[in-house]
Structures are given as C-alpha cells and as structure tokens.
Write an enzyme that holds these catalytic residues in place. Structure first.
Site, mmCIF file in Angstrom:
data_model
loop_
_atom_site.group_PDB
_atom_site.id
_atom_site.type_symbol
_atom_site.label_atom_id
_atom_site.label_comp_id
_atom_site.label_asym_id
_atom_site.label_seq_id
_atom_site.Cartn_x
_atom_site.Cartn_y
_atom_site.Cartn_z
ATOM 1 N N LYS A 79 -20.059 4.585 0.813
ATOM 2 C CA LYS A 79 -21.501 5.313 1.469
ATOM 3 C C LYS A 79 -22.051 6.051 0.295
ATOM 4 O O LYS A 79 -21.692 6.160 -0.671
ATOM 5 C CB LYS A 79 -20.805 6.549 2.353
ATOM 6 C CG LYS A 79 -21.786 6.929 3.592
ATOM 7 C CD LYS A 79 -21.710 5.996 4.660
ATOM 8 C CE LYS A 79 -22.810 6.425 5.810
ATOM 9 N NZ LYS A 79 -22.801 5.700 6.852
ATOM 10 N N GLY A 179 -27.009 9.914 26.194
ATOM 11 C CA GLY A 179 -27.862 9.582 25.196
ATOM 12 C C GLY A 179 -28.408 8.120 25.528
ATOM 13 O O GLY A 179 -27.554 7.394 25.240
ATOM 14 N N GLY A 181 -30.378 6.106 23.942
ATOM 15 C CA GLY A 181 -31.171 5.843 22.876
ATOM 16 C C GLY A 181 -30.984 4.103 22.550
ATOM 17 O O GLY A 181 -30.778 3.362 23.576
ATOM 18 N N VAL A 183 -28.237 2.443 21.417
ATOM 19 C CA VAL A 183 -27.119 1.747 21.520
ATOM 20 C C VAL A 183 -27.024 2.228 23.404
ATOM 21 O O VAL A 183 -26.461 1.529 24.074
ATOM 22 C CB VAL A 183 -25.993 2.310 21.029
ATOM 23 C CG1 VAL A 183 -24.611 1.771 21.407
ATOM 24 C CG2 VAL A 183 -26.218 1.902 19.522
HETATM 25 P P1 NAI Z 1 -30.622 7.076 18.884
HETATM 26 O O1 NAI Z 1 -31.187 8.035 17.936
HETATM 27 O O2 NAI Z 1 -31.421 5.580 19.282
HETATM 28 O O3 NAI Z 1 -30.237 7.557 20.408
HETATM 29 C C1 NAI Z 1 -29.727 8.889 20.583
HETATM 30 C C2 NAI Z 1 -30.391 9.361 21.901
HETATM 31 O O4 NAI Z 1 -29.546 10.466 22.166
HETATM 32 C C3 NAI Z 1 -31.566 9.743 21.868
HETATM 33 O O5 NAI Z 1 -32.342 9.098 23.052
HETATM 34 C C4 NAI Z 1 -31.632 11.217 22.050
HETATM 35 O O6 NAI Z 1 -32.796 11.834 22.929
HETATM 36 C C5 NAI Z 1 -30.367 11.452 22.665
HETATM 37 N N1 NAI Z 1 -29.951 12.683 22.764
HETATM 38 C C6 NAI Z 1 -29.900 13.485 21.742
HETATM 39 N N2 NAI Z 1 -29.230 14.608 21.893
HETATM 40 C C7 NAI Z 1 -28.801 14.932 23.062
HETATM 41 C C8 NAI Z 1 -28.125 15.465 24.055
HETATM 42 N N3 NAI Z 1 -27.653 16.710 23.767
HETATM 43 N N4 NAI Z 1 -27.942 15.039 25.377
HETATM 44 C C9 NAI Z 1 -28.194 13.892 25.834
HETATM 45 N N5 NAI Z 1 -28.809 13.108 25.036
HETATM 46 C C10 NAI Z 1 -29.006 13.349 23.625
HETATM 47 O O7 NAI Z 1 -29.221 6.539 18.311
HETATM 48 P P2 NAI Z 1 -28.464 5.133 18.500
HETATM 49 O O8 NAI Z 1 -28.639 4.229 17.445
HETATM 50 O O9 NAI Z 1 -28.484 4.754 19.858
HETATM 51 O O10 NAI Z 1 -26.958 5.573 18.164
HETATM 52 C C11 NAI Z 1 -26.263 6.657 19.304
HETATM 53 C C12 NAI Z 1 -25.093 6.982 18.510
HETATM 54 O O11 NAI Z 1 -24.250 5.879 18.127
HETATM 55 C C13 NAI Z 1 -25.015 7.815 17.094
HETATM 56 O O12 NAI Z 1 -24.100 8.876 17.153
HETATM 57 C C14 NAI Z 1 -24.881 6.708 16.063
HETATM 58 O O13 NAI Z 1 -24.545 7.123 14.790
HETATM 59 C C15 NAI Z 1 -23.795 5.816 16.813
HETATM 60 N N6 NAI Z 1 -23.807 4.453 16.063
HETATM 61 C C16 NAI Z 1 -24.935 3.770 16.291
HETATM 62 C C17 NAI Z 1 -24.821 2.368 15.916
HETATM 63 C C18 NAI Z 1 -26.186 1.508 16.055
HETATM 64 O O14 NAI Z 1 -25.858 0.295 15.853
HETATM 65 N N7 NAI Z 1 -27.280 2.091 16.304
HETATM 66 C C19 NAI Z 1 -23.518 1.866 15.165
HETATM 67 C C20 NAI Z 1 -22.613 2.765 15.154
HETATM 68 C C21 NAI Z 1 -22.459 3.896 15.795
#
Ligand code: NAI
Length: 357
Positions: A79, A179, A181, A183
């Site tokens: 990392k 969440g 987002g 994923v």
């Molecule tokens: P993202 O940033 O696109 O989505 C996160 C979502 O969670 C956002 O819509 C945000 O508004 C929401 N959020 C934040 N705090 C919140 C709360 N207290 N309650 C409800 N919703 C809340 O992130 P992404 O890419 O979707 O990733 C999500 C998780 O999965 C992260 O922990 C990331 O590290 C993990 N992850 C993502 C991967 C990927 O391919 N994008 C791969 C492996 C892990």
C-alpha cells in the site's frame, strides 16, 4: 522517537519517498511478496503526523496481503499513502514524483486508486512508471471496479442465503443497505432483482429517493439502519459499523457488504458469532475490486478469467462458513486462517510477474 509505537509486523520493505520540488511526501509499504509482487492502492490523506501515516500504511498493506491471498491472486500485499500537503501546487508533478519512487522499486510494488486519488492521478503516476493499474485508458485499462465489487459481494451474499435459508434468491427476505454509493447502489439493484425487499439509508437524500422510485425501497435514517428488523445487513459506507454498541441492537442474521474494516476490532467478530449472526468477512466478499485491478496488472482482461475469480470468492466464503461452523462460529478468524494457509502454501515462483532476484 518516530518508531516507538509502530509495529512493522513483518513488512519486507518500507520506503519513505520525498521530492522537494513537487512537495511529495509518501510512504510505500511492501508487506509481503510471498505470492507475487505487492499490490494495493494509493491513498491521499491529511494525516495529523507522520506516525499516523506510517501506522495506517502498515495496517493497510498487511490487509492487502490477506485480501490478495484470499482472492487466490498471484499478488502480495502493499500500500502507499501520500501525506497531503496544505496545498498541492502541481498535482500531476506530485504524482509523477510518486511514480518515480514506485519505479525505483522495479516492480516490487504495483499501485492503484484508493481514497483521495483519481484516474487522472493514476495517469500522472503512469507517466513515470508502468507499475500502476486503475487506469481508465489503454489496452488493459480496467476502469471503475465498483460494479465488479458489487457482483462479488452479491455472489457471496447468495452463498450466505443458501446456507441460512436454503434458497437460491432473496425472495421473502429484507435487505438493509447502508450507503448507496458506487458499490451500494449496484448491490441494491442486484438484491432488488433477486426479489429482496429493500431498506436503504444514505446521507444523500437524492440517492435514497432514486432507490424509492426505481427499486421500491423504503428509506431509513442513517443512524437507524443498523437496528432495523431485517434479514440481511449490507454495510456499504463506513468502517467500524460492527462494534460493541451496535451488535446488541442488530437483528439481521446475515451481514454481507462491501465496506472495508466493518469490524471495530476482532472482539466484534466474537460478539457476532456468540449472538448467532453470520458475518461474511469484508476482505473476502469485497475482493472483486482488487480482482478487477489484478486483471489489469496481470493483463487478464478476458471475461472468463474475471468470472472464474468471482466464482472463486463464493467457493472461498463457503469454506469460511464451514470452517467457522466447525469451530466457534468466528468467520473472521476462519477467513484469516485460510488466507494464512494460502500464503504459506503459495510461492512467488507461481506468479506470472515473478521478480528477478
Ligand atoms: P462511495 O463513496 O461511492 O459511496 C459511499 C456512500 O455511503 C455515499 O453515497 C455516502 O453518501 C454514503 N454514506 C456515508 N456515510 C454514511 C452513513 N453514515 N450512513 C449512510 N450512508 C452513508 O464508496 P464506494 O466506492 O461505493 O465504496 C463503499 C465501501 O466499499 C467503502 O468502504 C469502500 O472502501 C469499500 N470498497 C469499495 C470498493 C470499490 O470497488 N468501490 C472495493 C472494495 C471496498
């Protein structure tokens, strides 16, 4: 003393990269190359102090060794963290300097996107080294990993559902997605299509509204989602969501989501097992993201390779569930043991990216 409180936890190499011209200060940690060159994302973060950055990168690179091993990838764990300066005068120059530091490692470490960095930053790194993935252009570019991550999580969720309810889809089950987002949204769509009733929460009201309209979801306040009556809890936002305060209120029998570091600590895994919740360890189920990145590093962009690796995640999670059930029910411990066995059994010799001595 800088190192007084830091455990290097068996790291093979830790490099502090400084470039005065661009203002770069970064730490590259190579935890293990037992299975192949170390691979893991690059994070740009405003740390309080250097010790915090070092502690973070060592923890994250150690985790990548386990994640790559559990996904049966011929890659080790590493990392990189960039200590965000007050102001970045020339962002491409900063990441170009990081690229030069990565190039100096001659392929020992491959980087990709993580928190705070973009495909444009990856392109700047690529102007100085070829040991970079997560590009959105080029012959082997793998683009946004989120849809692949979602598919991997969903495949594992189905394995959990099969074990608990003996069914092949989610009909009759309620899934609570925390969440929506990159994923979380993709996963909510997959769960909806598989027949689940959805509860959703997000800080962004527009995302929740879209889920109401397109996925017939019910919206729950962010602070209330964990304790909702539901069958499957799907954390896709924050780390540390499974802790000694939240677990007693948790009603879901199955926990399976994409968020990294869902367990506040290892005692949370014990508490979940004792209370009869089936927790599918995050670093197993969300490995689709690193599989997608690996397809770029290993130049395996054929769909069959990706499908085989995603199917492998389901087989692995089945083994984890079986081994946990045969013991104390602690799935996190079972997954760690399986990763450690793979690391011990594997060898750099089998990696197509074998490093020269
Ligand atoms: P993202 O940033 O696109 O989505 C996160 C979502 O969670 C956002 O819509 C945000 O508004 C929401 N959020 C934040 N705090 C919140 C709360 N207290 N309650 C409800 N919703 C809340 O992130 P992404 O890419 O979707 O990733 C999500 C998780 O999965 C992260 O922990 C990331 O590290 C993990 N992850 C993502 C991967 C990927 O391919 N994008 C791969 C492996 C892990």
């Amino acid at each position: 003393m800088l190192f007084e409180h830091v455990s290097f936890a068996g790291h093979e190499r830790v490099v502090h990269a400084i470039d005065k011209t661009s203002g770069l200060q970064a730490i590259i940690a190579v935890h293990s190359t037992a299975l192949g060159p170390a691979a893991g994302g690059c994070r740009l973060w405003r740390y309080e102090c250097e010790v915090d950055a070092l502690t973070d990168v060592l923890r994250l690179s150690h985790g990548m060794t386990y994640k790559n091993a559990i996904a049966s990838l011929p890659l080790g764990g590493g990392k990189c963290v960039v200590l965000a300066p007050e102001e970045i005068a020339d962002r491409p120059a900063l990441f170009n300097a990081l690229g030069r530091a990565i190039q100096d490692l001659s392929g020992l470490y491959w980087t990709a996107e993580d928190v705070g960095v973009s495909p444009a930053d990856m392109a700047a790194i690529a102007s100085a080294t070829s040991f970079v993935a997560g590009l959105d252009q080029g012959e082997h570019a793998s683009g946004d990993p989120s849809p692949v991550t979602a598919r991997g999580v969903f495949t594992c969720m189905l394995a959990g559902v099969r074990r608990l309810w003996g069914q092949e889809d989610l009909s009759g089950l309620t899934a609570g997605v925390q969440g929506l987002g990159h994923v979380g949204w993709a996963l909510a769509e997959l769960a909806h299509r598989a027949g689940a009733r959805l509860l959703v929460s997000d800080l962004d009201a527009a995302r929740c509204q879209a889920a109401v309209e397109r996925l017939s979801a019910e919206v729950v306040a962010p602070e209330a989602i964990v304790a909702q009556p539901m069958d499957i809890f799907v954390p896709c936002a924050l780390g540390g969501v499974l802790n000694q305060a939240s677990i007693p209120n948790l009603k879901a029998r199955l926990i399976c989501g994409a968020a990294n570091n869902q367990l506040a600590d290892l005692s949370a895994a014990e508490a979940l097992a004792k209370a009869g919740h089936l927790y599918l360890p995050d670093f197993v189920v969300n490995a689709g993201g690193i599989i997608n990145v690996a397809s770029e590093i290993l130049e395996r962009r054929e769909p069959e390779w990706l499908e085989e690796k995603l199917a492998g995640l389901a087989t692995t999670i089945e083994r984890v569930m079986e081994q946990a059930a045969a013991g104390d029910g602690n799935t996190a411990r079972a997954a760690n043991a399986l990763a450690e066995a793979r690391i011990a059994a594997g060898s750099m010799e089998s990696s197509p990216l074998r490093l020269s001595a």
